[in-house]
Design a protein around this motif. Structure first.
Motif, PDB file in Angstrom:
ATOM      1  N   GLN A 142       0.779  -1.474   0.095  1.00  0.00           N
ATOM      2  CA  GLN A 142      -0.134  -0.175   0.173  1.00  0.00           C
ATOM      3  C   GLN A 142       1.129   1.006   0.386  1.00  0.00           C
ATOM      4  O   GLN A 142       0.835   2.255  -0.224  1.00  0.00           O
ATOM      5  CB  GLN A 142      -0.554   0.432   1.519  1.00  0.00           C
ATOM      6  N   ALA A 143       1.823   0.936   0.517  1.00  0.00           N
ATOM      7  CA  ALA A 143       3.136   2.599   0.675  1.00  0.00           C
ATOM      8  C   ALA A 143       3.526   2.279  -1.387  1.00  0.00           C
ATOM      9  O   ALA A 143       3.445   3.537  -1.069  1.00  0.00           O
ATOM     10  CB  ALA A 143       3.852   2.421   1.743  1.00  0.00           C
ATOM     11  N   ALA A 144       3.958   1.374  -1.226  1.00  0.00           N
ATOM     12  CA  ALA A 144       4.270   2.089  -2.658  1.00  0.00           C
ATOM     13  C   ALA A 144       2.831   2.230  -3.398  1.00  0.00           C
ATOM     14  O   ALA A 144       3.761   3.204  -4.635  1.00  0.00           O
ATOM     15  CB  ALA A 144       4.989   0.357  -3.431  1.00  0.00           C
ATOM     16  N   LYS A 145       2.354   2.100  -3.708  1.00  0.00           N
ATOM     17  CA  LYS A 145       1.491   1.947  -4.780  1.00  0.00           C
ATOM     18  C   LYS A 145       1.101   4.014  -3.862  1.00  0.00           C
ATOM     19  O   LYS A 145       1.074   4.871  -4.806  1.00  0.00           O
ATOM     20  CB  LYS A 145      -0.383   1.806  -3.697  1.00  0.00           C
ATOM     21  N   LEU A 146       0.756   4.439  -2.897  1.00  0.00           N
ATOM     22  CA  LEU A 146       0.591   5.890  -2.342  1.00  0.00           C
ATOM     23  C   LEU A 146       1.890   6.730  -3.211  1.00  0.00           C
ATOM     24  O   LEU A 146       1.349   7.573  -3.515  1.00  0.00           O
ATOM     25  CB  LEU A 146       0.702   5.897  -1.493  1.00  0.00           C
ATOM     26  N   LEU A 147       3.543   5.982  -3.119  1.00  0.00           N
ATOM     27  CA  LEU A 147       4.586   6.394  -3.728  1.00  0.00           C
ATOM     28  C   LEU A 147       4.132   6.016  -4.636  1.00  0.00           C
ATOM     29  O   LEU A 147       4.805   7.930  -5.863  1.00  0.00           O
ATOM     30  CB  LEU A 147       6.110   6.359  -3.366  1.00  0.00           C
ATOM     31  N   GLN A 148       3.415   5.592  -5.871  1.00  0.00           N
ATOM     32  CA  GLN A 148       3.755   5.823  -7.047  1.00  0.00           C
ATOM     33  C   GLN A 148       2.331   7.149  -7.858  1.00  0.00           C
ATOM     34  O   GLN A 148       2.675   7.580  -8.756  1.00  0.00           O
ATOM     35  CB  GLN A 148       2.737   4.536  -7.545  1.00  0.00           C
ATOM     36  N   SER A 194       1.246  12.466  -9.561  1.00  0.00           N
ATOM     37  CA  SER A 194       1.177  13.562  -8.652  1.00  0.00           C
ATOM     38  C   SER A 194       1.022  14.541  -8.614  1.00  0.00           C
ATOM     39  O   SER A 194       1.725  15.918  -9.600  1.00  0.00           O
ATOM     40  CB  SER A 194      -0.049  13.819  -7.632  1.00  0.00           C
ATOM     41  N   VAL A 195       2.558  14.677  -8.334  1.00  0.00           N
ATOM     42  CA  VAL A 195       3.308  16.060  -8.010  1.00  0.00           C
ATOM     43  C   VAL A 195       4.170  16.078  -9.470  1.00  0.00           C
ATOM     44  O   VAL A 195       4.574  17.383  -9.497  1.00  0.00           O
ATOM     45  CB  VAL A 195       4.801  15.641  -7.126  1.00  0.00           C
ATOM     46  N   THR A 196       4.871  15.436 -10.146  1.00  0.00           N
ATOM     47  CA  THR A 196       5.297  15.719 -11.348  1.00  0.00           C
ATOM     48  C   THR A 196       4.192  16.412 -12.060  1.00  0.00           C
ATOM     49  O   THR A 196       5.032  16.964 -12.629  1.00  0.00           O
ATOM     50  CB  THR A 196       6.434  14.611 -11.410  1.00  0.00           C
ATOM     51  N   TRP A 255      12.362   5.954  -2.061  1.00  0.00           N
ATOM     52  CA  TRP A 255      11.271   5.787  -3.122  1.00  0.00           C
ATOM     53  C   TRP A 255      12.237   7.222  -3.978  1.00  0.00           C
ATOM     54  O   TRP A 255      13.003   8.481  -4.278  1.00  0.00           O
ATOM     55  CB  TRP A 255      10.310   6.132  -3.054  1.00  0.00           C
ATOM     56  N   ASP A 256      12.626   5.819  -5.665  1.00  0.00           N
ATOM     57  CA  ASP A 256      14.009   6.660  -6.373  1.00  0.00           C
ATOM     58  C   ASP A 256      12.380   7.074  -8.047  1.00  0.00           C
ATOM     59  O   ASP A 256      11.248   6.815  -8.214  1.00  0.00           O
ATOM     60  CB  ASP A 256      13.994   5.339  -6.959  1.00  0.00           C
ATOM     61  N   VAL A 257      12.700   8.686  -7.660  1.00  0.00           N
ATOM     62  CA  VAL A 257      11.464   8.830  -8.989  1.00  0.00           C
ATOM     63  C   VAL A 257      11.758   8.974  -9.776  1.00  0.00           C
ATOM     64  O   VAL A 257      10.561   8.844 -10.800  1.00  0.00           O
ATOM     65  CB  VAL A 257      11.557  10.105  -8.458  1.00  0.00           C
ATOM     66  N   PRO A 258      13.268   9.187 -10.854  1.00  0.00           N
ATOM     67  CA  PRO A 258      13.226   8.319 -11.452  1.00  0.00           C
ATOM     68  C   PRO A 258      12.578   6.872 -12.535  1.00  0.00           C
ATOM     69  O   PRO A 258      11.700   7.222 -13.465  1.00  0.00           O
ATOM     70  CB  PRO A 258      14.625   8.474 -11.918  1.00  0.00           C
ATOM     71  N   THR A 259      12.979   6.367 -10.865  1.00  0.00           N
ATOM     72  CA  THR A 259      12.410   4.583 -12.531  1.00  0.00           C
ATOM     73  C   THR A 259      11.097   4.509 -11.155  1.00  0.00           C
ATOM     74  O   THR A 259      10.360   3.612 -11.554  1.00  0.00           O
ATOM     75  CB  THR A 259      13.214   3.210 -11.394  1.00  0.00           C
ATOM     76  N   ARG A 260      10.364   5.424 -10.633  1.00  0.00           N
ATOM     77  CA  ARG A 260       8.509   5.080  -9.880  1.00  0.00           C
ATOM     78  C   ARG A 260       9.575   4.227  -9.746  1.00  0.00           C
ATOM     79  O   ARG A 260       8.285   3.556  -9.370  1.00  0.00           O
ATOM     80  CB  ARG A 260       7.715   5.088 -10.794  1.00  0.00           C
ATOM     81  N   ARG A 261      10.153   3.295  -8.600  1.00  0.00           N
ATOM     82  CA  ARG A 261      10.762   2.064  -7.864  1.00  0.00           C
ATOM     83  C   ARG A 261      10.826   2.677  -6.841  1.00  0.00           C
ATOM     84  O   ARG A 261      11.572   3.187  -6.313  1.00  0.00           O
ATOM     85  CB  ARG A 261      11.148   1.189  -8.413  1.00  0.00           C
ATOM     86  N   PRO A 262      10.898   1.468  -5.316  1.00  0.00           N
ATOM     87  CA  PRO A 262      11.368   1.472  -4.234  1.00  0.00           C
ATOM     88  C   PRO A 262      13.099   1.772  -4.597  1.00  0.00           C
ATOM     89  O   PRO A 262      13.336   1.146  -5.454  1.00  0.00           O
ATOM     90  CB  PRO A 262      10.947   0.187  -3.430  1.00  0.00           C
ATOM     91  N   VAL A 263      13.744   2.253  -3.161  1.00  0.00           N
ATOM     92  CA  VAL A 263      15.259   1.897  -3.449  1.00  0.00           C
ATOM     93  C   VAL A 263      15.413   0.786  -3.798  1.00  0.00           C
ATOM     94  O   VAL A 263      15.397   0.328  -2.534  1.00  0.00           O
ATOM     95  CB  VAL A 263      15.751   3.332  -2.421  1.00  0.00           C
ATOM     96  N   PRO A 264      16.516   0.160  -4.433  1.00  0.00           N
ATOM     97  CA  PRO A 264      17.752  -1.647  -3.437  1.00  0.00           C
ATOM     98  C   PRO A 264      17.653  -1.193  -2.420  1.00  0.00           C
ATOM     99  O   PRO A 264      18.867  -0.843  -1.967  1.00  0.00           O
ATOM    100  CB  PRO A 264      18.155  -1.650  -4.840  1.00  0.00           C
TER     101      PRO A 264
END
Length: 232
Positions: A48-54, A59-61, A84-93
């Motif tokens: 759910q947190a990943a969905k929010l960050l996506q 929304s912001v960008t 969270w990594d904005v360019p890849t839109r994925r969690p930081v590894p």
């Protein structure tokens, strides 16, 4: 001679200012929505947190396209502190999913940054900690329901009426989609009605003060609609 490096498009300053004001308004509504969900439904799961960050990334960008490089850097850094990594839109590894407070801190820090750029009133210091403390106090009071002689009643699953005392409408954690209760008219800054984990209108709230009004469009941990905030 090497070919000239094409210049990247940058939004004109007056248009950038209008776009950033839209971000401020969106952040206010999203803060109220997440606080309401945490209070009513608990901490988000990692998924759910990943969905929010996506949703936040889009929304912001999307509200500030072609921003100056310094704005881009600040937004990327703010999300990075939330793993969270904005360019890849994925969690930081290798990182852990953020909890509810970290998500609220992300919204708060972005609010401070963009309010400062726009000259808007920022959220007050300690806003997140104060609201989460109120949520903990409310939960503690609920655990003592009836003086400890009997447990809190189990919410009924079924169609949810649009009005209820301070948002105490019915809800369904599994399917969601039911309407949240009407927001309270009590203390300043209270949250609006509840929404489901997977959708459904919630209530209306604001950063500061003012009587809450029910019926604002809500959202969920898995769907991106945000609350309308008070006009105070």
């Amino acid at each position: 001679q090497p070919p000239p490096v094409p210049q990247q498009r940058v939004t004109p300053p007056h248009e950038q200012m209008q776009n950033e004001l839209k971000v401020v308004n969106w952040l206010q509504g999203e803060m109220n929505r997440v606080l309401t969900l945490i209070g009513q439904l608990g901490e988000p799961t990692g998924a759910q947190a990943a969905k929010l960050l996506q949703q936040y990334t889009v929304s912001v960008t999307g509200l500030i396209p072609f921003s100056p490089p310094d704005v881009k850097r600040e937004v990327i850094a703010a999300f990075n502190r939330c793993n969270w990594d904005v360019p890849t839109r994925r969690p930081v590894p290798g990182s852990q999913p953020p909890g509810g407070k970290t998500l609220c801190d992300l919204i708060y820090n972005l609010g401070i940054y963009f309010c400062g750029r726009c000259g808007s009133t920022p959220p007050p210091p300690g806003f997140v900690e104060q609201k989460l403390a109120q949520i903990r106090a409310q939960k503690a009071a609920q655990q003592g329901y009836g003086g400890g002689s009997r447990p809190m009643p189990t919410p009924k699953v079924g169609p949810n009426p649009s009005a209820g005392a301070n948002g105490n409408g019915r809800y369904n954690n599994n399917r969601g989609g039911y309407r949240g209760g009407r927001g309270g008219r009590g203390r300043p800054g209270d949250g609006g009605g509840r929404g489901g984990y997977q959708g459904g209108p919630g209530g209306r709230g604001g950063y500061r003060g003012g009587a809450n009004r029910g019926g604002g469009r809500g959202g969920s941990y898995s769907r991106g609609g945000g609350n309308r905030n008070n006009r105070n």
